[in-house]
Design a protein around this motif. Sequence first.
Motif, short mmCIF file in Angstrom:
data_model
loop_
_atom_site.label_atom_id
_atom_site.label_comp_id
_atom_site.label_asym_id
_atom_site.label_seq_id
_atom_site.Cartn_x
_atom_site.Cartn_y
_atom_site.Cartn_z
N VAL A 89 -5.65 5.43 -0.55
CA VAL A 89 -5.57 4.22 -0.38
C VAL A 89 -6.03 3.32 1.04
CG1 VAL A 89 -4.21 3.49 -2.52
CG2 VAL A 89 -3.11 3.76 -0.16
N SER A 90 -5.51 3.92 2.01
CA SER A 90 -5.87 3.16 3.22
C SER A 90 -7.37 3.35 3.53
CB SER A 90 -4.91 3.95 4.37
OG SER A 90 -5.35 5.13 4.51
N GLN A 115 -9.57 3.78 1.20
CA GLN A 115 -10.17 2.97 0.01
C GLN A 115 -10.44 1.45 0.36
OE1 GLN A 115 -9.26 3.02 -4.36
NE2 GLN A 115 -7.80 1.41 -3.64
N ALA A 116 -9.31 0.84 1.33
CA ALA A 116 -9.31 -0.20 1.65
C ALA A 116 -10.35 -0.48 2.57
CB ALA A 116 -8.01 -0.89 2.08
N GLN A 117 -10.79 0.41 3.63
CA GLN A 117 -11.92 0.30 4.38
C GLN A 117 -13.19 0.22 3.69
OE1 GLN A 117 -11.38 3.80 6.87
NE2 GLN A 117 -9.50 2.96 8.08
N ASN A 161 -13.68 -2.90 1.65
CA ASN A 161 -13.95 -4.27 2.69
C ASN A 161 -15.39 -4.16 2.93
OD1 ASN A 161 -11.45 -5.53 2.35
ND2 ASN A 161 -10.64 -4.19 4.09
N ARG A 195 -17.72 -5.31 0.36
CA ARG A 195 -17.68 -6.72 0.09
C ARG A 195 -18.53 -7.33 1.30
NH1 ARG A 195 -13.47 -8.74 -3.43
NH2 ARG A 195 -13.58 -10.71 -2.27
N VAL A 251 -8.49 -1.79 -8.45
CA VAL A 251 -9.63 -1.96 -7.56
C VAL A 251 -10.86 -2.98 -8.16
CG1 VAL A 251 -11.65 -0.44 -6.70
CG2 VAL A 251 -9.23 0.16 -6.57
N ARG A 262 -10.55 -5.42 -10.13
CA ARG A 262 -10.05 -6.73 -10.15
C ARG A 262 -10.42 -7.22 -8.81
NH1 ARG A 262 -4.42 -10.11 -11.15
NH2 ARG A 262 -5.68 -12.08 -11.28
N HIS A 263 -10.33 -6.42 -7.66
CA HIS A 263 -10.62 -6.89 -6.39
C HIS A 263 -11.99 -6.98 -6.35
CE1 HIS A 263 -10.26 -7.07 -1.93
NE2 HIS A 263 -11.14 -6.15 -1.84
N MET A 264 -12.90 -5.96 -6.62
CA MET A 264 -14.32 -6.34 -6.38
C MET A 264 -15.02 -7.27 -7.49
SD MET A 264 -14.86 -4.36 -3.76
CE MET A 264 -16.64 -4.13 -3.88
N SER A 265 -14.70 -7.30 -8.74
CA SER A 265 -15.69 -7.78 -9.63
C SER A 265 -15.70 -9.28 -9.90
CB SER A 265 -15.69 -7.21 -10.86
OG SER A 265 -14.60 -6.13 -10.97
N LEU A 274 0.08 0.89 4.58
CA LEU A 274 -0.07 1.37 3.34
C LEU A 274 -0.07 0.48 2.41
CD1 LEU A 274 -1.44 4.57 2.97
CD2 LEU A 274 1.24 5.13 2.60
N SER A 298 -2.53 -2.04 1.92
CA SER A 298 -4.16 -1.82 1.62
C SER A 298 -4.24 -1.63 0.04
CB SER A 298 -4.32 -0.66 2.29
OG SER A 298 -3.54 0.60 2.07
N PRO A 311 -5.03 -2.70 -3.51
CA PRO A 311 -5.51 -3.76 -3.89
C PRO A 311 -4.43 -4.41 -5.08
CG PRO A 311 -7.03 -2.20 -4.31
CD PRO A 311 -5.76 -1.50 -3.45
N ARG A 340 -5.73 -12.19 -6.25
CA ARG A 340 -6.94 -11.71 -5.64
C ARG A 340 -6.91 -12.05 -4.28
NH1 ARG A 340 -12.69 -11.33 -8.40
NH2 ARG A 340 -13.86 -10.86 -6.49
N LEU A 381 -8.86 -6.85 1.89
CA LEU A 381 -7.83 -5.90 1.96
C LEU A 381 -7.29 -5.80 3.39
CD1 LEU A 381 -8.97 -3.57 -0.76
CD2 LEU A 381 -7.25 -5.28 -1.09
N HIS A 382 -6.09 -5.69 3.45
CA HIS A 382 -5.36 -5.33 4.57
C HIS A 382 -6.03 -3.86 4.92
CE1 HIS A 382 -2.60 -4.43 8.15
NE2 HIS A 382 -2.57 -3.40 7.32
N GLN A 383 -6.50 -3.34 6.02
CA GLN A 383 -6.89 -1.85 6.42
C GLN A 383 -6.16 -1.84 7.60
OE1 GLN A 383 -11.07 -2.67 6.33
NE2 GLN A 383 -11.18 -1.59 8.38
#
Lengths: 320, 338
Positions: free
Chosen positions: A188-189, A191-193, A196, A199, A218, A220-223, B269, B272, B274, B279, B283-285
């Motif tokens: 996940v950490s 994935q966030a990178q 981001n 985007r 995921v 939801r965050h992107m689309s 963690l 980060s 989602p 929304r 995202l925090h990274q």
Amino acid sequence: MTTARTTALEVTNLDRTFDVSPPFLNRVLYGQKRRHLHAVSDVSFSVPAGGCMSLVGESGCGKSTVARLVTGIYAPTAGEIRFAPGKSGAPLSAQMIFQDPYASLNPRWRVKNIIAEPLRELKLRATEAEIQDRVAELLGIVGLNAADGAKFPHEFSGGQRQRISIARALASEPEFLVCDEPTSALDVSVQAQILNLMRKLQDELGLTYLFISHDLSVVRHMSDRIAVMYLGRIVEEAATETLFADPKHPYTRLLLQTIPNVNDPQRDRVAAEGEVPSPLNPPSGCTFHTRCPLATDQCKAQRPELVEKADGARVACHFA
Amino acid sequence: MDDPSRIVQAKADPGHNCLEVRNLVVEFPNRHGTLRALDDVSLSIRPGEILGVVGESGAGKSMTGLAIQGLLERPGRIASGEVWLEGRRIDGLSDRQMEKIRGKEIGAIFQDPLTSLNPLFSVGAQLVETIRQHMPELGKAAARGRAIALLKEVGIPAPEERVDHFPHQFSGGMRQRVVIALALAVNPRLIIADEPTTALDVSIQAQITGLLRRLCKEHGTAVMLVTHDMGVIAETADRVAVMYAGRLIEIGPVETVLKSPAHPYTRGLMASIPALGARVEHLHQIDGAMPRLNAIPPGCAFNPRCAAAGPRCRRDEPALAPVGQGAAACWLHEGGVA
Ligand SMILES: Nc1ncnc2c1ncn2[C@@H]1O[C@H](COP(=O)(O)OP(=O)(O)O)[C@@H](O)[C@H]1O
Ligand SMILES: Nc1ncnc2c1ncn2[C@@H]1O[C@H](COP(=O)(O)OP(=O)(O)O)[C@@H](O)[C@H]1O
Ligand SMILES: [Mg+2]
Ligand SMILES: [Mg+2]
């Protein structure tokens, strides 16, 4: 939420079957029949330029097949895939990013050569010096150092490898990216990178995404829009916020109910029983009827059409 | 605070722990020196309790499970520390003794159910063999009856028929149920489940975690649930242990650790992930990556990625110390000065 945008990709009535027949001899000797697997059936959607359209659904529902059809890796059995003209006037070209960055990077090549390949192949830069400059620039765009170009893929972590495959995809200056589970193999950490970064690239380069994931958070965050697939068909398609606020198909609701929610865990839930049926032998009528709490005889007999509702959502359910 | 791990253990009431791991250190000697894969890991699990173990890949989650089961790949070895199962010390037992314990007291469930199933035998034959190994007094027919009962218990429809089917005739989710039945066959005191739902779809995943939870509560089995999926932990575990670079950096009740994490890494963690609710644009990274075992920085292993790191964090390694209802290894909580 968006102003009238042009359409980057229009997919109409897309169909793809695979011949999964037993070998010829078995058919002759044991009378086994030819078998066809309908991986994608009558799929239609459009992706607005600069937007992100996502496909979700459980494994085997046909997401990757759609991705491969759109990028031309597979030919459709029927239906049409139309890209709008890009900046140059020629139809947009799509590049693909895969789930497993390691499998898609040649392990024996230095990273700079992996990224330079499309530049050389398509003659996008005239001299070797220009190629090396562009490679360094691409590495910078995805957050790596120019010095990383001299290393081999195995020297990188999973997240860094995904950055490398993004840099390579960007090398041919595509305006459209098909991303097939790009973060599913990442923590996940990390994935966030990557999300981001994707985007940021979308904003800065004006990219359009067809994004594929089994992870609804995921997606939801992107689309901007989401299509939910079940056994090769779209069962619901809607703007992201509409889909989450007012899911209309019982399968969409099942998915939304079962994803574990870190912020609001349901520890005492009774999970819905049942599994996705085999695509080789799909149920009659609405293929979801075997798992659907609302199913009636009509659902067993008649497949519901994908119908547009007042809020712009399209749903294939007799009761939506 | 001389020995922080002892303090954590004392709170957990060692008399009633099914599993107790104390200051476990696992090392892999190699040509260049020694890799320390686990560094001073302490945890405990009570009967009927699910301890979730989370952390990114390479953090040492699987290694912890393997070390407990005596399954470290050579030349890996437990360099120091202790493992106690039901009040009996089991690290340092012979391979033969450990094999007995694995078959009888510890059940294992892995990510890929096919690693636990033999493709050449029906699931019934495999269950019967396991059952009779541990209950030799049981006749063939009785063992088969128990096999069917187990398949039924783990939610396999038509178990009388399915008992004669081979692993390839089951779907991924059903196979994982069979593996759980195999793990349960001997009434183990402890189940170590390593990413049991990672290969499964969400709707099947919920069925399997629900099943694990129910069985754990009904049989009073202690469960160590290893996963990288915070959602699974949130819905399944009672307590959670967070690992980073071979260290256990935070442990506590699941609500506390997930909702108000004490360690900056756990906080990062959680942030980060989602959200399903609202929304966000960005995202925090946590920048950077977890260090490899041969490049762990001095001081706190997380310090190069930590916004709150001070000179002390770069110099001395913090030990696990009580914070609220749990414990965290972070200087910010030890007097508040990093
Ligand atoms: N090349 C192929 N040959 C035969 N069957 C295939 C092939 N590619 C995909 N399929 C089948 O098509 C269905 C959809 O697969 P896929 O598009 O990979 O699903 P998803 O990406 O949603 O998991 C599955 O049943 C899969 O087994
Ligand atoms: N046989 C081995 N020899 C040396 N190092 C190993 C061996 N197996 C695993 N490791 C290392 O131990 C660390 C922990 O691995 P593991 O427990 O599998 O992580 P995870 O948290 O993903 O389950 C990793 O850095 C891994 O590279
Ligand atoms: Mg796929
Ligand atoms: Mg692991």
